[in-house]
Write a protein that holds these residues in place. Structure first.
Motif, PDB file in Angstrom:
ATOM      1  N   ARG A 158       9.997  52.902   7.872  1.00 48.36           N
ATOM      2  CA  ARG A 158       9.362  53.396   9.173  1.00 48.36           C
ATOM      3  C   ARG A 158       9.447  52.285  10.200  1.00 48.36           C
ATOM      4  NH1 ARG A 158       8.633  58.706   9.077  1.00 48.36           N
ATOM      5  NH2 ARG A 158       7.506  58.661  11.199  1.00 48.36           N
ATOM      6  N   MET A 159      10.420  51.249  10.223  1.00 51.45           N
ATOM      7  CA  MET A 159      10.375  50.277  10.968  1.00 51.45           C
ATOM      8  C   MET A 159      11.486  50.493  12.146  1.00 51.45           C
ATOM      9  SD  MET A 159       7.949  48.127  10.308  1.00 51.45           S
ATOM     10  CE  MET A 159       8.528  46.556  11.169  1.00 51.45           C
ATOM     11  N   PRO A 160      11.195  49.946  13.360  1.00 54.43           N
ATOM     12  CA  PRO A 160      12.201  49.855  14.488  1.00 54.43           C
ATOM     13  C   PRO A 160      13.206  48.819  14.145  1.00 54.43           C
ATOM     14  CG  PRO A 160      10.191  48.895  15.231  1.00 54.43           C
ATOM     15  CD  PRO A 160       9.895  49.226  13.812  1.00 54.43           C
ATOM     16  N   CYS A 161      14.589  48.945  14.848  1.00 55.82           N
ATOM     17  CA  CYS A 161      15.511  47.886  14.749  1.00 55.82           C
ATOM     18  C   CYS A 161      15.989  47.659  16.206  1.00 55.82           C
ATOM     19  CB  CYS A 161      16.709  48.715  14.164  1.00 55.82           C
ATOM     20  SG  CYS A 161      16.467  49.158  12.226  1.00 55.82           S
ATOM     21  N   TYR A 162      16.524  46.407  16.269  1.00 58.05           N
ATOM     22  CA  TYR A 162      16.999  45.983  17.545  1.00 58.05           C
ATOM     23  C   TYR A 162      18.379  45.121  17.392  1.00 58.05           C
ATOM     24  CZ  TYR A 162      16.403  42.889  21.665  1.00 58.05           C
ATOM     25  OH  TYR A 162      16.481  42.018  22.877  1.00 58.05           O
ATOM     26  N   LEU A 163      18.864  45.014  18.664  1.00 56.91           N
ATOM     27  CA  LEU A 163      20.340  44.437  18.332  1.00 56.91           C
ATOM     28  C   LEU A 163      20.618  43.968  19.809  1.00 56.91           C
ATOM     29  CD1 LEU A 163      23.150  46.099  19.278  1.00 56.91           C
ATOM     30  CD2 LEU A 163      22.646  47.202  17.043  1.00 56.91           C
ATOM     31  N   GLU A 164      21.584  42.730  20.229  1.00 57.85           N
ATOM     32  CA  GLU A 164      22.004  42.772  21.314  1.00 57.85           C
ATOM     33  C   GLU A 164      23.586  42.531  21.480  1.00 57.85           C
ATOM     34  OE1 GLU A 164      18.232  39.491  21.933  1.00 57.85           O
ATOM     35  OE2 GLU A 164      20.448  38.781  21.842  1.00 57.85           O
ATOM     36  N   SER A 165      24.043  42.802  22.547  1.00 58.00           N
ATOM     37  CA  SER A 165      25.682  42.799  22.465  1.00 58.00           C
ATOM     38  C   SER A 165      26.218  42.475  24.015  1.00 58.00           C
ATOM     39  CB  SER A 165      26.359  44.111  22.177  1.00 58.00           C
ATOM     40  OG  SER A 165      27.516  44.158  22.502  1.00 58.00           O
ATOM     41  N   ARG A 213      29.439  42.661  24.579  1.00 60.58           N
ATOM     42  CA  ARG A 213      30.612  43.359  25.081  1.00 60.58           C
ATOM     43  C   ARG A 213      30.125  44.721  25.010  1.00 60.58           C
ATOM     44  NH1 ARG A 213      35.721  42.080  24.174  1.00 60.58           N
ATOM     45  NH2 ARG A 213      35.250  40.631  22.796  1.00 60.58           N
ATOM     46  N   ALA A 214      30.219  45.521  26.416  1.00 60.30           N
ATOM     47  CA  ALA A 214      29.812  46.827  26.650  1.00 60.30           C
ATOM     48  C   ALA A 214      30.744  47.867  25.948  1.00 60.30           C
ATOM     49  CB  ALA A 214      29.721  47.114  28.004  1.00 60.30           C
ATOM     50  N   GLU A 215      32.251  47.360  26.123  1.00 59.61           N
ATOM     51  CA  GLU A 215      32.907  48.556  25.418  1.00 59.61           C
ATOM     52  C   GLU A 215      33.769  47.867  24.415  1.00 59.61           C
ATOM     53  OE1 GLU A 215      33.246  51.881  25.884  1.00 59.61           O
ATOM     54  OE2 GLU A 215      31.839  51.715  27.292  1.00 59.61           O
ATOM     55  N   PRO A 216      34.000  48.473  23.274  1.00 57.28           N
ATOM     56  CA  PRO A 216      33.301  49.996  22.955  1.00 57.28           C
ATOM     57  C   PRO A 216      32.166  49.556  22.135  1.00 57.28           C
ATOM     58  CG  PRO A 216      34.628  49.015  21.276  1.00 57.28           C
ATOM     59  CD  PRO A 216      34.631  47.929  22.091  1.00 57.28           C
ATOM     60  N   ASN A 217      31.439  48.386  22.017  1.00 57.99           N
ATOM     61  CA  ASN A 217      30.206  48.485  21.463  1.00 57.99           C
ATOM     62  C   ASN A 217      29.176  49.488  21.699  1.00 57.99           C
ATOM     63  OD1 ASN A 217      31.712  46.274  20.545  1.00 57.99           O
ATOM     64  ND2 ASN A 217      30.215  44.641  20.705  1.00 57.99           N
ATOM     65  N   ILE A 218      28.679  49.536  22.851  1.00 60.18           N
ATOM     66  CA  ILE A 218      27.784  50.468  23.229  1.00 60.18           C
ATOM     67  C   ILE A 218      27.842  51.875  22.659  1.00 60.18           C
ATOM     68  CG2 ILE A 218      26.620  51.480  25.217  1.00 60.18           C
ATOM     69  CD1 ILE A 218      26.648  49.008  26.832  1.00 60.18           C
ATOM     70  N   ARG A 219      29.120  52.495  22.792  1.00 58.49           N
ATOM     71  CA  ARG A 219      29.482  53.833  22.299  1.00 58.49           C
ATOM     72  C   ARG A 219      29.195  53.743  20.687  1.00 58.49           C
ATOM     73  NH1 ARG A 219      33.964  54.586  22.449  1.00 58.49           N
ATOM     74  NH2 ARG A 219      35.032  53.039  23.431  1.00 58.49           N
ATOM     75  N   ILE A 220      29.558  52.620  20.185  1.00 61.98           N
ATOM     76  CA  ILE A 220      29.642  52.574  18.706  1.00 61.98           C
ATOM     77  C   ILE A 220      28.052  52.463  18.147  1.00 61.98           C
ATOM     78  CG2 ILE A 220      29.899  51.080  16.719  1.00 61.98           C
ATOM     79  CD1 ILE A 220      32.501  50.322  18.082  1.00 61.98           C
ATOM     80  N   TYR A 221      27.512  51.880  18.896  1.00 65.01           N
ATOM     81  CA  TYR A 221      25.884  51.614  18.438  1.00 65.01           C
ATOM     82  C   TYR A 221      25.031  52.817  18.658  1.00 65.01           C
ATOM     83  CZ  TYR A 221      27.015  46.586  18.249  1.00 65.01           C
ATOM     84  OH  TYR A 221      27.525  45.466  17.835  1.00 65.01           O
ATOM     85  N   GLU A 222      25.378  53.467  20.052  1.00 62.75           N
ATOM     86  CA  GLU A 222      24.635  54.968  20.161  1.00 62.75           C
ATOM     87  C   GLU A 222      25.053  55.816  19.098  1.00 62.75           C
ATOM     88  OE1 GLU A 222      26.009  55.811  24.024  1.00 62.75           O
ATOM     89  OE2 GLU A 222      24.350  54.513  25.089  1.00 62.75           O
ATOM     90  N   ARG A 223      26.220  56.133  18.581  1.00 60.79           N
ATOM     91  CA  ARG A 223      26.583  56.621  17.344  1.00 60.79           C
ATOM     92  C   ARG A 223      25.586  56.440  16.072  1.00 60.79           C
ATOM     93  NH1 ARG A 223      32.118  56.303  18.755  1.00 60.79           N
ATOM     94  NH2 ARG A 223      32.408  55.067  16.731  1.00 60.79           N
ATOM     95  N   MET A 224      24.941  55.053  16.108  1.00 64.86           N
ATOM     96  CA  MET A 224      24.392  54.752  14.925  1.00 64.86           C
ATOM     97  C   MET A 224      22.855  55.031  15.221  1.00 64.86           C
ATOM     98  SD  MET A 224      26.131  51.338  13.621  1.00 64.86           S
ATOM     99  CE  MET A 224      28.024  51.411  13.528  1.00 64.86           C
ATOM    100  N   GLY A 225      22.563  55.475  16.467  1.00 66.68           N
ATOM    101  CA  GLY A 225      21.118  56.038  16.509  1.00 66.68           C
ATOM    102  C   GLY A 225      20.392  54.971  17.523  1.00 66.68           C
ATOM    103  N   PHE A 226      21.246  53.760  18.117  1.00 67.85           N
ATOM    104  CA  PHE A 226      20.467  53.025  19.174  1.00 67.85           C
ATOM    105  C   PHE A 226      20.661  53.579  20.470  1.00 67.85           C
ATOM    106  CE2 PHE A 226      21.198  50.384  15.294  1.00 67.85           C
ATOM    107  CZ  PHE A 226      20.259  49.389  15.520  1.00 67.85           C
ATOM    108  N   HIS A 227      19.707  53.000  21.355  1.00 68.87           N
ATOM    109  CA  HIS A 227      19.810  53.383  22.857  1.00 68.87           C
ATOM    110  C   HIS A 227      19.764  52.069  23.581  1.00 68.87           C
ATOM    111  CE1 HIS A 227      15.522  53.180  22.192  1.00 68.87           C
ATOM    112  NE2 HIS A 227      15.481  52.861  23.605  1.00 68.87           N
ATOM    113  N   LEU A 228      20.458  52.071  24.860  1.00 68.41           N
ATOM    114  CA  LEU A 228      20.431  50.743  25.604  1.00 68.41           C
ATOM    115  C   LEU A 228      18.918  50.625  26.212  1.00 68.41           C
ATOM    116  CD1 LEU A 228      22.053  48.500  26.887  1.00 68.41           C
ATOM    117  CD2 LEU A 228      22.520  49.966  28.701  1.00 68.41           C
ATOM    118  N   ALA A 229      18.234  49.763  25.971  1.00 60.62           N
ATOM    119  CA  ALA A 229      16.963  49.497  26.431  1.00 60.62           C
ATOM    120  C   ALA A 229      16.966  48.610  27.718  1.00 60.62           C
ATOM    121  CB  ALA A 229      15.894  48.831  25.740  1.00 60.62           C
ATOM    122  N   ARG A 230      18.019  47.668  27.782  1.00 61.84           N
ATOM    123  CA  ARG A 230      17.908  46.885  29.368  1.00 61.84           C
ATOM    124  C   ARG A 230      19.291  46.012  29.059  1.00 61.84           C
ATOM    125  NH1 ARG A 230      12.796  43.072  31.002  1.00 61.84           N
ATOM    126  NH2 ARG A 230      12.052  44.993  30.799  1.00 61.84           N
TER     127      ARG A 230
END
Length: 230
Positions: A179-186, A188-205
Motif C-alpha cells: 500500500r505504497m505510492p509510486c512515482y516516475l518521470e518521463s 518523452r510525452a508520446e507514447p510514454n504518457i499513454r503507456i504509463y496511464e494504462r499502468m495506473g499512473f496519472h500526470l501530476a505535473r
C-alpha cells in the motif's frame, strides 16, 4: 519469445548498459543535457553507468533485467529507488549510507578527472537537479516516501511485447501489497504518457527545465494504490 525477469547481477551489467544507451539515444532529456553531440563520449557514459549500477546493487536499489530465455540477451532494464521517509524528522542516514555516498562521489570525481565530462552540459544538469528537487518536494506528500522509477527501458527491437509492463509489475505489484505510492518521470510525452496511464499512473505535473530559453519538458507521473496493470 520467452522472457525472464530477474535481479541485476554483475554479469548482466554490460548488457544492461547496452540496452540503456540504445533506448535513450533519442531521448529529449539526453539531447538537452548533452547538447553538443560531437562531444558526447559513449565510452565515458558507459563507465559512469557501470559505476551507478554497481553502487545501486550495493545500496538497495531495485534493479531488474528482462532477458531472452534462449539467448540470454538483455532486452530491458528497470531501476527503482525504494521509499524513504519524506519528512526531515523521520529521515535518517546511517554511517554506511554516508560512506557509500562519498564512495560514489569519489568514483565520479575520478571519472571526471580522467575522462572529462563526456559532453555533459553541467549548467543544464544542475538546472534539472534543482528543478527536480523542487517538484519532488511539492508532489511527494506521503510521509512514508515513494517507489521512484528512475529508469525503465526496453530495446527498440523488443518493444511492443509487454516487456516494459512486466518490468513495471515487479515493483508496482509489491507497492500495491505494501500500500505504497509510486512515482516516475518521463521526458518523452508520446507514447510514454499513454503507456504509463494504462499502468495506473496519472500526470501530476509538467516540469520545465529552462536554460536561457532552451527548454526540456519532463512529465512527473504518480500512482497511488492499485498502480499495476489489471
Amino acid at each position: 519469445m520467452a522472457v525472464n525477469i530477474s535481479p541485476l547481477t554483475e554479469a548482466d551489467i554490460p548488457g544492461a548498459i547496452d540496452t540503456i544507451q540504445q533506448a535513450f539515444a533519442d531521448d529529449p532529456y539526453n539531447h538537452w543535457v548533452f547538447d553538443d553531440r560531437a562531444k558526447f563520449d559513449l565510452h565515458r557514459n558507459r563507465l559512469s553507468l557501470g559505476i551507478r549500477c554497481r553502487w545501486g546493487m550495493r545500496n538497495g536499489l531495485i534493479i531488474h533485467v528482462a532477458k531472452d530465455a534462449q539467448t540470454g540477451q538483455i532486452l530491458g532494464v528497470a531501476m527503482w529507488l525504494p521509499p524513504r521517509p519524506t519528512t526531515i524528522a523521520a529521515a535518517t542516514t546511517s554511517w554506511t549510507e554516508l560512506a557509500q555516498s562519498w564512495l560514489l562521489w569519489f568514483q565520479q570525481l575520478g571519472l571526471n578527472l580522467y575522462h572529462g565530462r563526456g559532453g555533459l552540459n553541467v549548467r543544464r544538469y544542475y538546472i534539472w537537479k534543482a528543478t527536480q528537487r523542487d517538484v519532488q518536494r511539492a508532489l511527494w506528500t506521503d510521509p512514508r516516501g515513494y517507489y521512484f522509477c528512475n529508469i525503465v527501458t526496453v530495446l527498440p527491437l523488443a518493444q511492443g511485447r509487454g516487456i516494459g509492463a512486466r518490468l513495471f509489475r515487479t515493483v508496482t505489484d509489491r507497492a500495491d501489497r505494501e500500500r505504497m505510492p509510486c512515482y516516475l518521470e518521463s521526458s518523452r510525452a508520446e507514447p510514454n504518457i499513454r503507456i504509463y496511464e494504462r499502468m495506473g499512473f496519472h500526470l501530476a505535473r509538467e516540469m520545465e527545465c529552462d536554460d536561457q530559453g532552451v527548454v526540456c519538458k519532463v512529465g512527473r507521473k504518480q500512482a497511488n494504490l492499485n498502480s499495476s496493470l489489471a
